[in-house]
Design a protein around this motif. Structure first.
Motif, short mmCIF file in Angstrom:
data_model
loop_
_atom_site.label_atom_id
_atom_site.label_comp_id
_atom_site.label_asym_id
_atom_site.label_seq_id
_atom_site.Cartn_x
_atom_site.Cartn_y
_atom_site.Cartn_z
N GLY A 133 -8.98 1.40 1.23
CA GLY A 133 -7.51 0.43 1.30
C GLY A 133 -7.75 -0.95 0.05
O GLY A 133 -6.31 -0.75 0.88
N GLY A 134 -8.02 -1.44 -0.29
CA GLY A 134 -8.06 -2.29 -1.14
C GLY A 134 -7.52 -1.63 -2.10
O GLY A 134 -6.22 -2.52 -2.74
N TYR A 135 -7.46 -0.13 -3.56
CA TYR A 135 -6.60 0.33 -3.77
C TYR A 135 -5.26 0.45 -3.45
O TYR A 135 -3.93 0.38 -3.93
CB TYR A 135 -7.31 1.88 -4.18
CG TYR A 135 -6.38 1.82 -5.14
CD1 TYR A 135 -6.17 1.46 -6.44
CD2 TYR A 135 -5.46 3.51 -4.80
CE1 TYR A 135 -4.97 2.65 -7.00
CE2 TYR A 135 -4.89 4.09 -5.06
CZ TYR A 135 -4.54 3.81 -6.60
OH TYR A 135 -3.77 4.08 -7.71
N THR A 136 -4.99 1.24 -2.09
CA THR A 136 -3.69 1.17 -1.96
C THR A 136 -2.97 -0.09 -1.50
O THR A 136 -1.41 -0.03 -2.25
CB THR A 136 -4.07 2.08 -0.03
OG1 THR A 136 -4.80 3.69 -0.90
CG2 THR A 136 -2.79 2.01 0.03
N THR A 137 -3.67 -0.89 -0.76
CA THR A 137 -3.45 -2.08 -1.44
C THR A 137 -3.05 -3.01 -2.21
O THR A 137 -1.51 -3.51 -2.50
CB THR A 137 -4.05 -3.39 -0.82
OG1 THR A 137 -4.63 -3.21 0.89
CG2 THR A 137 -3.58 -5.13 -1.12
N LEU A 138 -3.21 -2.98 -3.28
CA LEU A 138 -3.20 -3.25 -4.89
C LEU A 138 -2.02 -2.38 -5.37
O LEU A 138 -1.29 -3.28 -6.47
CB LEU A 138 -3.97 -3.10 -5.74
CG LEU A 138 -5.40 -4.73 -5.34
CD1 LEU A 138 -6.63 -4.27 -6.22
CD2 LEU A 138 -4.75 -6.05 -5.24
N ALA A 139 -2.06 -1.32 -5.16
CA ALA A 139 -1.15 0.23 -5.20
C ALA A 139 0.17 -1.00 -5.01
O ALA A 139 1.35 -0.94 -5.60
CB ALA A 139 -0.94 1.12 -5.84
N ALA A 140 0.55 -0.89 -3.53
CA ALA A 140 0.96 -1.52 -2.53
C ALA A 140 1.95 -2.94 -3.48
O ALA A 140 3.67 -2.74 -3.73
CB ALA A 140 1.27 -1.16 -1.49
#
Length: 283
Positions: A133-140
């Protein structure tokens, strides 16, 4: 523990359109605190939350972390983006080869759905998540231009490094949700926020366990250093004795208060608790 129901926000199931003209899912929690009422002309800030996995899922069971936010005036959208378990095999397989794309789209579209319904303040949209979810956050935050702030808890910024450094149990996880290496190396590079850090313009706080073997600290530290160099407001807290996910109650509390303090500084409000020594670079 007995908690007055006046402080508990109950989950409301949401379905919203996604980029493939089907539906994605989430749970919406409105702000709720029996001692406070918002002014009639103010919409609440929204925290869009991405679960780990990334093929895990979020349920509507009591989550005190979510209640921490709703009791302090935030709305929360807990997204079960495409790839989440519990919605059938087709939905679960919808993330194959598309991690960093479909999940990001669903986080964005979920937030826009609540904006369109006039439930939340479009100028105060926050995205947060831990691990995947941290990756999705940074990607967003890197590849989209919707959110005003973000929080990455032991998140991933460099997919190539993750494929090389992560632990044995998840060593081939990325083969399915991104593609096998080396033939799909360009896909890994194109979806890694660290390679496009100059596109990330909004404030971010990073929280990381020093002993994390799943997503090593160098993932957060590399992103933090890039944002510092680019003049973006950024804060970084590392926690001794913590691995992948925080276990000590004092650290869990400190992480929440630090994140709340960060949003208070960024959005110019005074929280009920403040981490006085929180340093925000470039701010």
């Amino acid at each position: 523990v007995n908690i007055d129901p006046g402080y508990i926000s109950e989950a409301v199931k949401l379905e919203f359109s996604n980029s493939e003209e089907s539906v994605s899912y989430g749970f919406y929690y409105r702000p709720k605190n029996l001692k406070y009422v918002a002014s009639t002309n103010e919409l609440p800030p929204l925290i869009v939350r991405g679960h780990g996995g990334p093929t895990g899922f979020s349920s509507s069971s009591l989550n005190l972390s979510i209640q921490f936010w709703t009791s302090r005036g935030f709305a929360v959208l807990d997204v079960n983006y495409r790839g989440s378990s519990g919605f059938g095999r087709t939905y679960r397989k919808a993330l194959d080869d598309k991690w960093g794309v479909s999940d990001v789209d669903d986080m964005v579209n979920g937030a826009l759905y609540l904006v369109e319904k006039n439930k939340v303040d479009k100028k105060r949209l926050i995205i947060r998540g831990g691990s995947a979810g941290g990756y999705t956050t940074l990607a967003a935050l890197t590849f989209r231009n919707l959110f005003s702030a973000g929080a990455s808890h032991y998140g991933i910024g460099d997919l190539i490094s993750l494929s090389r450094d992560t632990h044995k149990f998840e060593s081939c996880y990325l083969d399915t949700i991104i593609g096998k290496l080396p033939e799909n190396k360009n896909r890994y590079l194109e979806r890694s926020p660290i390679n496009y850090a100059d596109q990330l313009k909004c404030p971010v706080i990073f929280l990381q366990g020093v002993e994390d073997k799943v997503v090593p600290p160098n993932q957060a530290e590399t992103m933090v250093n890039a944002l510092k160099s680019n003049g973006v407001p950024v804060s970084y807290l590392s926690f001794e004795g913590e691995g992948h996910g925080f276990r000590k109650d004092t650290n869990i509390e400190k992480a929440l208060i630090a994140e709340l303090s960060f949003y208070g500084r960024i959005f110019n409000f005074e929280p009920d608790h403040v981490l006085a020594d929180l340093k925000i670079h470039n701010y």
